[in-house]
Design a protein around this motif. Structure first.
Motif, PDB file in Angstrom:
ATOM      1  N   TRP A  67       0.850  -1.160   0.000  1.00  0.00           N
ATOM      2  CA  TRP A  67       0.000   0.000   0.000  1.00  0.00           C
ATOM      3  C   TRP A  67       0.896   1.222   0.000  1.00  0.00           C
ATOM      4  O   TRP A  67       1.342   1.648   1.063  1.00  0.00           O
ATOM      5  N   MET A  99      -4.429  -2.362   9.982  1.00  0.00           N
ATOM      6  CA  MET A  99      -4.752  -1.982   8.612  1.00  0.00           C
ATOM      7  C   MET A  99      -5.805  -0.890   8.575  1.00  0.00           C
ATOM      8  O   MET A  99      -5.785  -0.021   7.695  1.00  0.00           O
ATOM      9  N   GLU A 120      -5.169   2.584   6.730  1.00  0.00           N
ATOM     10  CA  GLU A 120      -6.068   3.030   5.671  1.00  0.00           C
ATOM     11  C   GLU A 120      -6.636   4.412   5.984  1.00  0.00           C
ATOM     12  O   GLU A 120      -6.904   5.205   5.083  1.00  0.00           O
ATOM     13  N   PRO A 150      -2.800   1.555   2.789  1.00  0.00           N
ATOM     14  CA  PRO A 150      -3.437   0.457   2.067  1.00  0.00           C
ATOM     15  C   PRO A 150      -4.423   0.984   1.028  1.00  0.00           C
ATOM     16  O   PRO A 150      -5.008   2.046   1.211  1.00  0.00           O
ATOM     17  N   THR A 207      -9.012  -2.572   1.546  1.00  0.00           N
ATOM     18  CA  THR A 207      -8.169  -3.593   2.165  1.00  0.00           C
ATOM     19  C   THR A 207      -8.777  -4.113   3.453  1.00  0.00           C
ATOM     20  O   THR A 207      -8.829  -5.323   3.701  1.00  0.00           O
ATOM     21  N   LEU A 222     -10.208  -3.167  -4.630  1.00  0.00           N
ATOM     22  CA  LEU A 222      -9.041  -2.472  -4.098  1.00  0.00           C
ATOM     23  C   LEU A 222      -8.573  -1.452  -5.125  1.00  0.00           C
ATOM     24  O   LEU A 222      -8.258  -1.812  -6.263  1.00  0.00           O
ATOM     25  N   GLY A 266      -4.335   3.113  -4.783  1.00  0.00           N
ATOM     26  CA  GLY A 266      -3.122   2.763  -4.072  1.00  0.00           C
ATOM     27  C   GLY A 266      -1.860   3.260  -4.740  1.00  0.00           C
ATOM     28  O   GLY A 266      -0.806   2.715  -4.511  1.00  0.00           O
TER      29      GLY A 266
END
Length: 461
Positions: A8, A99, A103, A142, A146, A162, A165
């Protein structure tokens, strides 16, 4: 390198490097900096060197943004066990929490190492200097989606996308040669334009790139839950999408990157120009008012890059790609092409002023102010910044000089900075500086999401 497209990475905003007393002054670089430190800010400050020689010992500056300091310690620290200190192994819930934080806030780090800096006064009007430094910067986040994918049940129930990124990482070293000259001597007691003392400086910077990463826009993955034959309870997905990135990396260890001796994957150059005007009082050896202007590190780097593209169409990925890695690696070999890319270096345009307040307040105080225009790597964003600071120089030599500054930047909130500087009268005139960026974050310490700290030592002969 095949695993990197699962990372990420997001755009890293590199700014002109600062590792000097100006950090304590609210990020000021056009005034208040002298000697070897001036080579990376306003090279006209070389002329303010008070001794014939100045040697800047190895110095370091570390800046962290994103997570709280307590979260760094929890997720990346270790635990004490009967076998000794061991790296922490995160549970599934802790992994998901980490995570989620990444994020939301991202993770950004910048490390600046100045290996050496030497300046020498040729005569009463001219000073020359050389310096070597290394810079590394990365920001990690991320891709959106994610956390949703990680929170799925073993088989998975909801499709996940996803995306967003894209990003960059840079590592390079800089060799600097500088020259400063006093063009005109000031006349004490006069405050006209013609009575000002004028200093001019120029610095040439040679860039050597050591690592480059940039995920290109448009990359995305669509994950569809799937139950394959022989399911072993690990999450499995039907994966479609495309990934594109550019990269270049020298095969070197951390010591090679830190010292700037790693193999070169990019070359470049830049120039810094500076000017200072100074006025003196009739009964003072120190300037009463000083104005400064500087253009810092205007130039570019040419990188030798590999651009890769990876297309996925209904590929099933089991677990974390560990069950049949060779088969996966052959299926996922990306298309590659070589290219040369020019990229502008981070540049700063600064205008600042310094005033000695002793004449009016009868206190050993100096006031500083600056306005600046800053760019990141490749000039993707343009930011307006300003700084202001007060510096207290106590009358006793055993007490340190203290500075408290405030920094405002268009892309970040206002934050405080501070510094302490000790000058020892022993042979060699050792000077030690401790610098804090985002002092308000350090005061909250464990709950801070932004903090920077540096240390710098100088010998003067």
């Amino acid at each position: 390198m095949q695993w990197r497209w699962f990372l990420w990475l997001v755009a890293a905003e590199l700014v002109a490097q600062q590792l000097h007393w100006g950090v304590a002054l609210g990020g000021i670089g056009s005034v208040g900096i002298s000697g070897a430190a001036a080579m990376l800010s306003n090279p006209a400050g070389l002329c303010a060197q008070a001794t014939r020689w100045e040697l800047s010992l190895p110095a370091a500056w570390l800046r962290l943004e994103g997570l709280q300091l307590s979260e760094y310690a929890f997720y990346f620290g270790g635990v004490e066990t009967p076998q000794g200190w061991q790296r922490r192994r995160l549970s599934l819930s802790e992994r998901n929490e980490l995570m989620q934080l990444l994020e939301t806030h991202g993770l950004e780090a910048q490390l600046l190492l100045q290996m050496v800096g030497v300046t020498y006064r040729l005569d009463s009007a001219a000073v020359v200097g050389v310096a070597a430094s290394s810079v590394g910067h990365a920001r990690l986040r991320p891709p959106r989606g994610t956390v949703q994918a990680l929170q799925q049940e073993p088989i998975g129930t909801t499709p996940v996308r996803l995306e967003d990124g894209e990003g960059t990482v840079r590592a390079y070293s800089v060799l600097t040669a500088a020259y400063g000259r006093r063009l005109r001597w000031g006349r004490p007691g006069e405050f006209t334009w013609g009575a000002s003392e004028v200093d001019f400086g120029v610095a040439l910077h040679l860039y050597r790139g050591h690592a480059y990463w940039e995920e290109l826009p448009g990359s995305s993955l669509q994950l569809e839950p799937v139950l394959p034959v022989g399911w072993d309870s690990t999450p499995s997905w039907n994966v479609s999408g495309s990934l594109r990135w550019r990269s270049a990396e020298a095969a070197a260890g951390w010591l090679g990157y830190a010292t700037g001796v790693a193999p070169t994957v990019g070359w470049g150059g830049a120039i810094s120009l500076g000017l200072r005007l100074r006025w003196y009082g009739s009964d003072s050896l120190e300037s009463v008012l000083e104005l400064g202007a500087a253009v810092e590190q205007l130039g570019a780097i040419s990188w030798r890059l590999t651009e890769a593209a990876l297309e996925l169409a209904n590929d099933t990925v089991r677990g974390v790609l560990g069950t049949a890695w060779e088969e996966v690696r052959q299926r996922f070999t990306p298309r590659r092409r070589e290219l040369q890319r020019w990229e502008a270096t981070p540049m700063a345009l600064r205008f600042g002023a310094q005033a000695r307040l002793t004449e009016w307040l009868h206190l050993p105080l100096n006031a500083y102010a600056e306005i600046a225009l800053l760019t990141d790597m490749a000039w993707r964003t343009l930011q307006l910044a300003s700084g202001a600071a007060l510096q207290l120089t106590p009358p006793f030599r055993w007490l340190p000089t203290a500075a408290l500054g405030m920094r405002w930047q268009s892309a970040t909130p206002v934050h405080l900075s501070a510094g302490l500087r000790w000058s020892f009268a022993a042979r060699g005139r050792l000077q030690v500086e401790l610098l804090w960026n985002a002092l308000d974050g350090w005061l909250r310490f464990l709950s801070a999401r932004r903090a920077g700290i540096g240390v710098r030592c100088t010998l003067r002969f």
